[in-house]
Scaffold this motif. Structure first.
Motif, PDB file in Angstrom:
ATOM      1  N   ARG A 326      40.329  55.338  44.258  1.00 52.09           N
ATOM      2  CA  ARG A 326      41.178  55.743  43.139  1.00 52.09           C
ATOM      3  C   ARG A 326      42.021  56.926  43.570  1.00 52.09           C
ATOM      4  O   ARG A 326      41.580  57.751  44.358  1.00 52.09           O
ATOM      5  CB  ARG A 326      40.341  56.187  41.943  1.00 52.09           C
ATOM      6  CG  ARG A 326      39.526  55.121  41.303  1.00 52.09           C
ATOM      7  CD  ARG A 326      40.382  54.261  40.365  1.00 52.09           C
ATOM      8  NE  ARG A 326      39.604  53.146  39.863  1.00 52.09           N
ATOM      9  CZ  ARG A 326      39.309  52.061  40.555  1.00 52.09           C
ATOM     10  NH1 ARG A 326      39.726  51.954  41.810  1.00 52.09           N
ATOM     11  NH2 ARG A 326      38.601  51.088  40.056  1.00 52.09           N
ATOM     12  N   CYS A 327      43.230  57.004  43.047  1.00 53.81           N
ATOM     13  CA  CYS A 327      44.077  58.164  43.322  1.00 53.81           C
ATOM     14  C   CYS A 327      43.621  59.317  42.440  1.00 53.81           C
ATOM     15  O   CYS A 327      43.533  59.180  41.231  1.00 53.81           O
ATOM     16  CB  CYS A 327      45.536  57.814  43.040  1.00 53.81           C
ATOM     17  SG  CYS A 327      46.631  59.230  43.050  1.00 53.81           S
ATOM     18  N   LYS A 328      43.315  60.447  43.077  1.00 51.19           N
ATOM     19  CA  LYS A 328      42.821  61.599  42.316  1.00 51.19           C
ATOM     20  C   LYS A 328      43.902  62.155  41.402  1.00 51.19           C
ATOM     21  O   LYS A 328      43.643  62.629  40.307  1.00 51.19           O
ATOM     22  CB  LYS A 328      42.361  62.678  43.305  1.00 51.19           C
ATOM     23  CG  LYS A 328      41.827  63.952  42.689  1.00 51.19           C
ATOM     24  CD  LYS A 328      40.391  63.750  42.231  1.00 51.19           C
ATOM     25  CE  LYS A 328      39.814  64.963  41.502  1.00 51.19           C
ATOM     26  NZ  LYS A 328      39.587  66.103  42.353  1.00 51.19           N
ATOM     27  N   LYS A 329      45.151  62.060  41.871  1.00 48.82           N
ATOM     28  CA  LYS A 329      46.246  62.656  41.106  1.00 48.82           C
ATOM     29  C   LYS A 329      46.487  61.939  39.777  1.00 48.82           C
ATOM     30  O   LYS A 329      46.743  62.569  38.757  1.00 48.82           O
ATOM     31  CB  LYS A 329      47.546  62.626  41.917  1.00 48.82           C
ATOM     32  CG  LYS A 329      47.602  63.669  43.019  1.00 48.82           C
ATOM     33  CD  LYS A 329      48.843  63.414  43.875  1.00 48.82           C
ATOM     34  CE  LYS A 329      48.957  64.420  45.010  1.00 48.82           C
ATOM     35  NZ  LYS A 329      49.437  65.724  44.551  1.00 48.82           N
ATOM     36  N   CYS A 330      46.479  60.608  39.816  1.00 50.11           N
ATOM     37  CA  CYS A 330      46.865  59.887  38.602  1.00 50.11           C
ATOM     38  C   CYS A 330      45.823  58.881  38.121  1.00 50.11           C
ATOM     39  O   CYS A 330      45.983  58.284  37.060  1.00 50.11           O
ATOM     40  CB  CYS A 330      48.205  59.179  38.809  1.00 50.11           C
ATOM     41  SG  CYS A 330      48.080  57.747  39.886  1.00 50.11           S
ATOM     42  N   GLY A 331      44.767  58.687  38.900  1.00 46.29           N
ATOM     43  CA  GLY A 331      43.713  57.784  38.436  1.00 46.29           C
ATOM     44  C   GLY A 331      43.958  56.317  38.735  1.00 46.29           C
ATOM     45  O   GLY A 331      43.113  55.476  38.454  1.00 46.29           O
ATOM     46  N   ALA A 348      47.479  53.429  49.665  1.00 48.79           N
ATOM     47  CA  ALA A 348      48.509  54.109  48.884  1.00 48.79           C
ATOM     48  C   ALA A 348      48.261  53.899  47.398  1.00 48.79           C
ATOM     49  O   ALA A 348      47.610  52.946  46.988  1.00 48.79           O
ATOM     50  CB  ALA A 348      49.886  53.575  49.272  1.00 48.79           C
ATOM     51  N   CYS A 349      48.814  54.815  46.605  1.00 49.61           N
ATOM     52  CA  CYS A 349      48.559  54.817  45.158  1.00 49.61           C
ATOM     53  C   CYS A 349      49.410  53.760  44.467  1.00 49.61           C
ATOM     54  O   CYS A 349      50.607  53.672  44.654  1.00 49.61           O
ATOM     55  CB  CYS A 349      48.877  56.194  44.589  1.00 49.61           C
ATOM     56  SG  CYS A 349      48.972  56.212  42.799  1.00 49.61           S
ATOM     57  N   ARG A 350      48.733  52.964  43.655  1.00 49.42           N
ATOM     58  CA  ARG A 350      49.432  51.902  42.943  1.00 49.42           C
ATOM     59  C   ARG A 350      50.366  52.483  41.868  1.00 49.42           C
ATOM     60  O   ARG A 350      51.438  51.942  41.600  1.00 49.42           O
ATOM     61  CB  ARG A 350      48.402  50.992  42.283  1.00 49.42           C
ATOM     62  CG  ARG A 350      48.863  49.582  42.032  1.00 49.42           C
ATOM     63  CD  ARG A 350      47.734  48.764  41.454  1.00 49.42           C
ATOM     64  NE  ARG A 350      46.728  48.414  42.441  1.00 49.42           N
ATOM     65  CZ  ARG A 350      46.870  47.419  43.322  1.00 49.42           C
ATOM     66  NH1 ARG A 350      47.956  46.681  43.321  1.00 49.42           N
ATOM     67  NH2 ARG A 350      45.924  47.149  44.197  1.00 49.42           N
ATOM     68  N   PHE A 359      55.870  59.736  38.393  1.00 52.09           N
ATOM     69  CA  PHE A 359      54.565  59.464  37.801  1.00 52.09           C
ATOM     70  C   PHE A 359      53.448  60.003  38.682  1.00 52.09           C
ATOM     71  O   PHE A 359      52.512  60.637  38.222  1.00 52.09           O
ATOM     72  CB  PHE A 359      54.389  57.959  37.607  1.00 52.09           C
ATOM     73  CG  PHE A 359      53.051  57.570  37.051  1.00 52.09           C
ATOM     74  CD1 PHE A 359      52.780  57.723  35.696  1.00 52.09           C
ATOM     75  CD2 PHE A 359      52.049  57.066  37.869  1.00 52.09           C
ATOM     76  CE1 PHE A 359      51.551  57.370  35.178  1.00 52.09           C
ATOM     77  CE2 PHE A 359      50.814  56.714  37.359  1.00 52.09           C
ATOM     78  CZ  PHE A 359      50.570  56.867  36.007  1.00 52.09           C
ATOM     79  N   CYS A 360      53.578  59.770  39.982  1.00 53.69           N
ATOM     80  CA  CYS A 360      52.554  60.257  40.909  1.00 53.69           C
ATOM     81  C   CYS A 360      53.192  60.461  42.273  1.00 53.69           C
ATOM     82  O   CYS A 360      53.858  59.568  42.791  1.00 53.69           O
ATOM     83  CB  CYS A 360      51.403  59.251  41.004  1.00 53.69           C
ATOM     84  SG  CYS A 360      50.159  59.762  42.199  1.00 53.69           S
ATOM     85  N   ASP A 361      52.985  61.639  42.876  1.00 55.37           N
ATOM     86  CA  ASP A 361      53.618  61.903  44.163  1.00 55.37           C
ATOM     87  C   ASP A 361      52.613  61.870  45.302  1.00 55.37           C
ATOM     88  O   ASP A 361      52.756  62.546  46.305  1.00 55.37           O
ATOM     89  CB  ASP A 361      54.360  63.250  44.128  1.00 55.37           C
ATOM     90  CG  ASP A 361      53.393  64.396  43.923  1.00 55.37           C
ATOM     91  OD1 ASP A 361      52.219  64.136  43.598  1.00 55.37           O
ATOM     92  OD2 ASP A 361      53.820  65.557  44.075  1.00 55.37           O
ATOM     93  N   SER A 362      51.591  61.034  45.116  1.00 55.22           N
ATOM     94  CA  SER A 362      50.578  60.927  46.151  1.00 55.22           C
ATOM     95  C   SER A 362      51.148  60.258  47.414  1.00 55.22           C
ATOM     96  O   SER A 362      52.015  59.404  47.338  1.00 55.22           O
ATOM     97  CB  SER A 362      49.414  60.094  45.596  1.00 55.22           C
ATOM     98  OG  SER A 362      48.631  59.625  46.648  1.00 55.22           O
ATOM     99  N   GLY A 363      50.671  60.693  48.587  1.00 56.21           N
ATOM    100  CA  GLY A 363      51.199  60.148  49.831  1.00 56.21           C
ATOM    101  C   GLY A 363      50.319  59.041  50.392  1.00 56.21           C
ATOM    102  O   GLY A 363      49.260  58.731  49.859  1.00 56.21           O
TER     103      GLY A 363
HETATM  104 ZN   LIG Z   1      48.526  58.305  42.133  1.00 54.66          ZN
END
Ligand SMILES: [Zn+2]
Length: 537
Positions: A326-331, A348-350, A359-363
């Protein structure tokens, strides 16, 4: 069919201009007085006698059509119009005008039209707007059910007989691995196909997922029966087909009588299909019973996992942690990403992909980095000698179960209490004098019912959770076994590694900012009875 009450389920006033007439006349009936004009005249007469108008648009005539099935032009149009809500009532000369088959008639009137329109016969006490008419119909329905079953049994016994006596071809499609034998009604093994069947079962039992096996078969260019590439569906069905142990199944599927009404599946699984072991000179097994049962067990156990995780494909994915991340930033969940020309695979974050960077800037994070870190963390948690992990876990496990048991007992007590309350109120209500009013009674009854439903829901989820916890069956010996497998981790197969991680980890949270050299953090959430662990790289 016996669950149909006499209640039609439809309660509407027939609009004077929404009564339809259906007339059918087939050439072989010329002489029995059922001519078109007689039928039409009688229906018109009946319609007028009810004070309704003849609506020219709602007169349906099938000329020269037999009643053997419903495949007639006017009948088709009638069925469409009924569904459009244009018709409140269908008038017929006799029931057999609708169809010669009781099964079709009942399906039409009792299922397809049940909530749309009534049917009235001019010549019979067949009027589905009256209880008497519904009773006739219910009677018909039970006959129809008998007819369905006898058709099924006739077909079944016919097929078994034809195979056993080898008089006739068995009338089923030859499964992969077999062809028709020299003698009619027998099966013959195609040896190179049988080899593939054995291989599929072996790899499956050894722990590979359907996807992985399918993928490899296609990579190696092994053709399927149709000469095309293999599909996961085909393989899933093969793994579950007892024909490979010499058994034939009949009546696995049945037509869904509700399908026309509610757009449901066309075919349903029958609860108890008939399975017959055939003798070896008719059908030689390719797979041993033991191996087949092993495959069944695996299938069941994977279903449990798949039920828990969101996607059913997780076990088949070639990525170690797909589905746990799971992406910690946005779940959001993470997906697997591979750039063209890159040797590396990334998680990568869906949410980032689907909703954009705002919405989410996860890399992106390299898959192998995540895998390594997670495995290291798991090892650390389970293998750092002195921690009394076992004790902690079993204690938590026991506490969870005890808690659930307590909750269940108290919810059951609550149900009893509500029942008693209701019984008391009902008694008061039934008292001739000094009881409570019907109005009050209804209010109280509604309250109690609502609360009862609520408690029941909680009880159900409580039971489910208990079941889930106990079926997880995490006990000391399993933890020890897991610790031991961690010490030889690199010797385990990919599937074994994956199965273990899925058993022990609930989910893994990943946190990474955009940018190639940004570090990332993971947080492993173990199944409820374990401590979480957090680590960064
Ligand atoms: Zn995310």
């Amino acid at each position: 069919m016996n669950n149909h009450s006499l209640d039609h389920g439809l309660s509407k006033v027939i609009m004077p201009n929404k009564a339809a007439i259906y007339v059918r006349w087939s050439t072989d009936e010329q002489t029995d007085g059922n001519t078109l004009s007689i039928q039409l005249g009688a229906c018109n007469h009946y319609l007028k006698s009810q004070g309704w108008q003849v609506n020219e648009n709602l007169v349906y005539i099938d000329e020269g059509c037999s009643g053997g099935n419903l495949d007639r032009p006017a009948m088709k149009k009638l069925r469409r119009d009924v569904k459009k809500g244009l018709i409140d009532c269908v008038i017929i000369w006799k029931i057999d005008r609708l169809s010669r088959s009781i099964v079709d008639t009942v399906d039409l009137v009792l299922n397809e039209w049940k909530y749309y329109c009534y049917v009235k016969s001019v010549n019979e006490p067949f009027d589905t707007s009256t209880p008497m008419g519904m009773m006739v119909l219910t009677l018909l329905a039970s006959f129809a059910q008998m007819e369905r079953e006898s058709i099924f049994l006739r077909t079944f016994s016919g097929r078994v007989k034809s195979i056993e006596e080898r008089g006739k071809s068995p009338g089923i499609r030859m499964p992969y691995g077999y062809k028709k034998g020299d003698e009619r009604g027998t099966f013959k093994i195609i040896e190179n196909e049988a080899e593939i069947v054995r291989r599929i079962f072996k790899e499956y039992i050894d722990g590979d997922g359907i996807y992985a096996i399918t993928y490899r078969l296609n990579e190696e260019g092994i053709p399927s029966r149709t000469g095309k590439s293999w599909s996961k569906d085909t393989l899933s069905k093969m793994i579950a087909n007892p024909i490979y142990t010499g058994k034939l199944i009949w009546g696995k599927m049945q037509n869904n009588p509700k399908r026309k009404m509610e757009g449901e599946k066309r075919r349903l699984h029958r609860d108890n299909p008939i399975i017959r072991q055939l003798s070896e000179d008719v059908l030689k097994p390719i797979i041993s019973k033991e191996d087949f049962e092993k495959a069944c067990e695996i299938r069941k156990s994977r279903n449990v996992f798949e039920h828990k995780k969101t996607s059913g494909r997780i076990f088949d994915s070639p990525n170690l942690l797909a589905g746990l991340l799971r992406c910690k930033k946005c779940g959001s969940s993470m997906y697997v990403y591979k750039r063209t020309n890159s040797v590396y695979t990334y998680y990568a974050c869906r949410g980032h992909r689907e909703k954009g960077v705002s919405f989410c800037d996860s890399g992106y994070i390299r898959e192998e980095d995540v895998n390594q870190l997670v495995v290291a963390e798991v090892k650390k948690t389970f293998l750092t000698g002195e921690t009394n992990l076992l004790e902690i876990i079993s204690e938590r496990y026991d506490t969870t179960l005890r808690g659930l048991q307590l909750a269940q007992t108290s919810l059951e007590a609550k149900l009893k209490q509500l029942d008693a309350e209701y019984a008391k109120v009902f008694k008061d209500y039934r008292k001739v004098d000094g009881g409570i009013s019907a109005e009050d009674f209804n209010v109280i009854k509604a309250d109690i019912t609502q609360e009862r439903n609520e408690v029941n829901r909680k009880l159900e989820s409580c039971k489910e959770e208990y079941e889930a916890q106990t079926s997880k069956g995490i006990d000391a010996s399993e933890i020890i076994a897991f610790s031991q497998s961690l010490t030889i981790w690199d010797e385990l197969t990919f599937s074994e590694q994956k199965r273990l991680l899925y058993k022990w980890i609930d989910r893994i949270e990943l946190n990474k900012n955009k940018g190639r050299f940004e570090k990332f953090q993971i947080k492993i959430r173990f199944q409820s009875m374990l401590e979480d662990t957090e680590e960064a790289i």
